[in-house]
Scaffold this motif. Structure first.
Motif, PDB file in Angstrom:
ATOM      1  N   GLY A  28     -29.392   4.084  12.684  1.00 18.96           N
ATOM      2  CA  GLY A  28     -30.854   4.041  13.254  1.00 18.96           C
ATOM      3  C   GLY A  28     -31.518   3.543  11.883  1.00 18.96           C
ATOM      4  N   PRO A  29     -32.824   3.627  12.130  1.00 15.48           N
ATOM      5  CA  PRO A  29     -33.828   2.974  11.341  1.00 15.48           C
ATOM      6  C   PRO A  29     -33.926   4.067   9.877  1.00 15.48           C
ATOM      7  N   ILE A  30     -34.278   3.836   8.936  1.00 16.52           N
ATOM      8  CA  ILE A  30     -34.802   4.667   7.627  1.00 16.52           C
ATOM      9  C   ILE A  30     -36.110   4.657   7.578  1.00 16.52           C
ATOM     10  N   ASP A  31     -36.532   5.816   7.212  1.00 18.10           N
ATOM     11  CA  ASP A  31     -38.227   5.869   6.797  1.00 18.10           C
ATOM     12  C   ASP A  31     -38.647   4.522   5.869  1.00 18.10           C
ATOM     13  N   ALA A  32     -39.337   3.920   6.333  1.00 19.50           N
ATOM     14  CA  ALA A  32     -39.901   2.688   5.597  1.00 19.50           C
ATOM     15  C   ALA A  32     -40.035   2.955   4.297  1.00 19.50           C
ATOM     16  N   ALA A  33     -40.772   4.167   3.987  1.00 21.17           N
ATOM     17  CA  ALA A  33     -41.279   4.626   2.623  1.00 21.17           C
ATOM     18  C   ALA A  33     -40.114   4.790   1.599  1.00 21.17           C
ATOM     19  N   GLU A  34     -38.745   4.961   2.137  1.00 22.21           N
ATOM     20  CA  GLU A  34     -37.680   5.071   1.431  1.00 22.21           C
ATOM     21  C   GLU A  34     -36.878   3.901   1.081  1.00 22.21           C
ATOM     22  N   VAL A  35     -37.135   2.681   1.740  1.00 24.57           N
ATOM     23  CA  VAL A  35     -36.265   1.512   1.892  1.00 24.57           C
ATOM     24  C   VAL A  35     -37.002   0.522   0.735  1.00 24.57           C
ATOM     25  N   ASP A  36     -36.231   0.523  -0.619  1.00 25.88           N
ATOM     26  CA  ASP A  36     -36.632  -0.182  -1.602  1.00 25.88           C
ATOM     27  C   ASP A  36     -36.331  -1.747  -1.285  1.00 25.88           C
ATOM     28  N   PHE A  37     -36.529  -2.561  -2.513  1.00 30.30           N
ATOM     29  CA  PHE A  37     -36.587  -3.899  -2.318  1.00 30.30           C
ATOM     30  C   PHE A  37     -34.989  -4.342  -2.662  1.00 30.30           C
ATOM     31  N   GLY A  38     -34.391  -3.476  -2.667  1.00 32.60           N
ATOM     32  CA  GLY A  38     -32.851  -3.929  -3.355  1.00 32.60           C
ATOM     33  C   GLY A  38     -31.941  -3.452  -2.073  1.00 32.60           C
ATOM     34  N   PHE A  39     -32.577  -3.018  -1.095  1.00 32.68           N
ATOM     35  CA  PHE A  39     -31.857  -2.761   0.359  1.00 32.68           C
ATOM     36  C   PHE A  39     -31.148  -4.003   0.598  1.00 32.68           C
TER      37      PHE A  39
ATOM     38  N   ARG B 207     -23.157   3.326   0.297  1.00 34.69           N
ATOM     39  CA  ARG B 207     -22.254   3.609  -0.628  1.00 34.69           C
ATOM     40  C   ARG B 207     -22.970   3.723  -1.928  1.00 34.69           C
ATOM     41  N   PHE B 208     -24.150   2.903  -2.184  1.00 36.78           N
ATOM     42  CA  PHE B 208     -24.971   3.014  -3.349  1.00 36.78           C
ATOM     43  C   PHE B 208     -25.473   4.092  -3.566  1.00 36.78           C
ATOM     44  N   VAL B 209     -26.257   4.537  -2.533  1.00 34.78           N
ATOM     45  CA  VAL B 209     -27.153   5.732  -2.800  1.00 34.78           C
ATOM     46  C   VAL B 209     -26.322   7.010  -2.744  1.00 34.78           C
ATOM     47  N   PHE B 210     -24.901   6.968  -2.198  1.00 37.57           N
ATOM     48  CA  PHE B 210     -24.175   8.073  -2.564  1.00 37.57           C
ATOM     49  C   PHE B 210     -23.480   8.131  -3.975  1.00 37.57           C
ATOM     50  N   LYS B 211     -23.106   7.081  -4.496  1.00 37.65           N
ATOM     51  CA  LYS B 211     -22.757   7.136  -5.880  1.00 37.65           C
ATOM     52  C   LYS B 211     -23.993   7.446  -6.825  1.00 37.65           C
TER      53      LYS B 211
ATOM     54  N   ASP C   2     -30.038  -6.402  -0.669  1.00 37.19           N
ATOM     55  CA  ASP C   2     -28.954  -6.845  -1.498  1.00 37.19           C
ATOM     56  C   ASP C   2     -27.613  -6.159  -1.362  1.00 37.19           C
ATOM     57  N   PHE C   3     -27.404  -5.145  -0.839  1.00 37.64           N
ATOM     58  CA  PHE C   3     -26.314  -4.429  -0.396  1.00 37.64           C
ATOM     59  C   PHE C   3     -26.129  -4.509   1.150  1.00 37.64           C
ATOM     60  N   GLY C   4     -26.911  -4.668   2.037  1.00 41.38           N
ATOM     61  CA  GLY C   4     -26.722  -4.381   3.266  1.00 41.38           C
ATOM     62  C   GLY C   4     -26.450  -2.877   3.891  1.00 41.38           C
ATOM     63  N   VAL C   5     -26.356  -2.720   5.141  1.00 42.51           N
ATOM     64  CA  VAL C   5     -26.479  -1.402   5.619  1.00 42.51           C
ATOM     65  C   VAL C   5     -25.324  -0.765   4.801  1.00 42.51           C
ATOM     66  N   ASP C   6     -24.355  -1.020   5.055  1.00 39.67           N
ATOM     67  CA  ASP C   6     -23.140  -0.055   4.672  1.00 39.67           C
ATOM     68  C   ASP C   6     -22.916   0.110   3.087  1.00 39.67           C
TER      69      ASP C   6
END
Length: 286
Positions: A200-211, A221-225, A213-217
């Motif tokens: 589902g959607p992520i809070d727009a204020a939490e979606v940075d401009f690097g999103f 993985r990036f934020v969990f690391k 670059d990674f894609g959803v999945d």
């Protein structure tokens, strides 16, 4: 070239910009709120129009851009281990209609733990916004000592962390997990399963401009690391590290949340730790 841009600004001023064009909530939060907080803490002790600033952990540079456009800063050098700031010309064009960045801004990619002292002229002010929770614990003392050496005598350092690790969303995983203190109550495997299952959607204020670059999945993985690498600093520890590096504490503000704490947490962690969400420090070099 930078000198040509400075000449152009002397002749015609900064490139026009319009905050009414802002549509991205991440941009808005850093262009308005974050920049205003930095200004409120620093403007009383330094003249933003003449001071030379270093931003340690500048990220995408949005806050730096705002400090120039909205608060009159004339010299900010941002450093980061990632090159998110390279997106700033495009972001400024899309969100502000701005054709070129101000000459007051310069950016640099550094290696984790690399020394900055002695490479540039001493600065009047240093700022760091939600960065030091990501610094490896064994690098905290040397990095703070290095930043102390970058600052002129009488200069100031504004340092902010939010959220602190033991607070309800100190995992930095709230994009995917709304359960407060879940990172203190669940295993890493359980947390990762929650993130993987998020759809589902992520809070727009939490979606940075690097999103993108990674894609959803990949972003999951990036934020969990990033979560796994958090140094778990407490506010008291941060103050102690700063003072041991030679800074004098001029002012601090600790912001706590108001929530009922699960009894199980209080068996393992002090109440102050689990309620303290944010710390802001104003440090001075003697």
């Amino acid at each position: 070239m930078k000198w040509m841009l400075k000449l152009q600004e002397r002749i015609s001023g900064l490139a026009p910009w319009d905050a009414q064009k802002i549509t991205d909530e991440w941009f808005r939060a850093h262009f308005e709120y974050a920049a205003d907080v930095v200004h409120q803490w620093m403007d009383g002790v330094l003249d933003m129009r003449t001071a030379r600033f270093l931003n340690f952990g500048c990220g995408d540079g949005i806050t730096d851009l705002s400090l120039v456009l909205r608060h009159g800063a004339t010299a900010i050098h941002g450093v980061d281990i990632r090159r998110e700031y390279a997106k700033l010309p495009r972001i400024a064009r899309e969100q502000l209609g701005m054709a070129r960045l101000p000459s007051a801004l310069t950016f640099e990619t550094i290696r984790p733990g690399a020394s900055l002292a002695g490479k540039r002229a001493l600065v009047d002010g240093i700022m760091s916004w939600s960065t030091f929770e990501h610094v490896q614990r064994d690098q905290l003392a040397p990095i703070l000592a290095d930043l102390h050496a970058c600052l002129r005598p009488g200069g100031y350092f504004f340092l902010q962390i939010e959220p602190l690790f033991y607070s309800p969303y100190g995992s930095h995983l709230r994009r995917y997990d709304e359960v407060p203190w879940h990172h203190l109550l669940a295993s890493e495997d359980e947390l990762w399963q929650v993130i993987q299952n998020h759809d589902g959607p992520i809070d727009a204020a939490e979606v940075d401009f690097g999103f993108a670059d990674f894609g959803v999945d990949g972003y999951k993985r990036f934020v969990f690391k990033e979560y796994q690498a958090l140094n778990r600093l407490t506010a008291d520890e941060l103050v102690a590290f700063a003072q041991e590096a030679g800074f004098r504490l001029e002012r601090q503000e600790r912001r706590n949340v108001e929530r009922e704490i699960p009894a199980l947490l209080l068996e393992s962690y002090p109440r102050e730790w689990v309620l303290n969400n944010e710390i802001m420090l104003l440090l001075r070099k003697e």
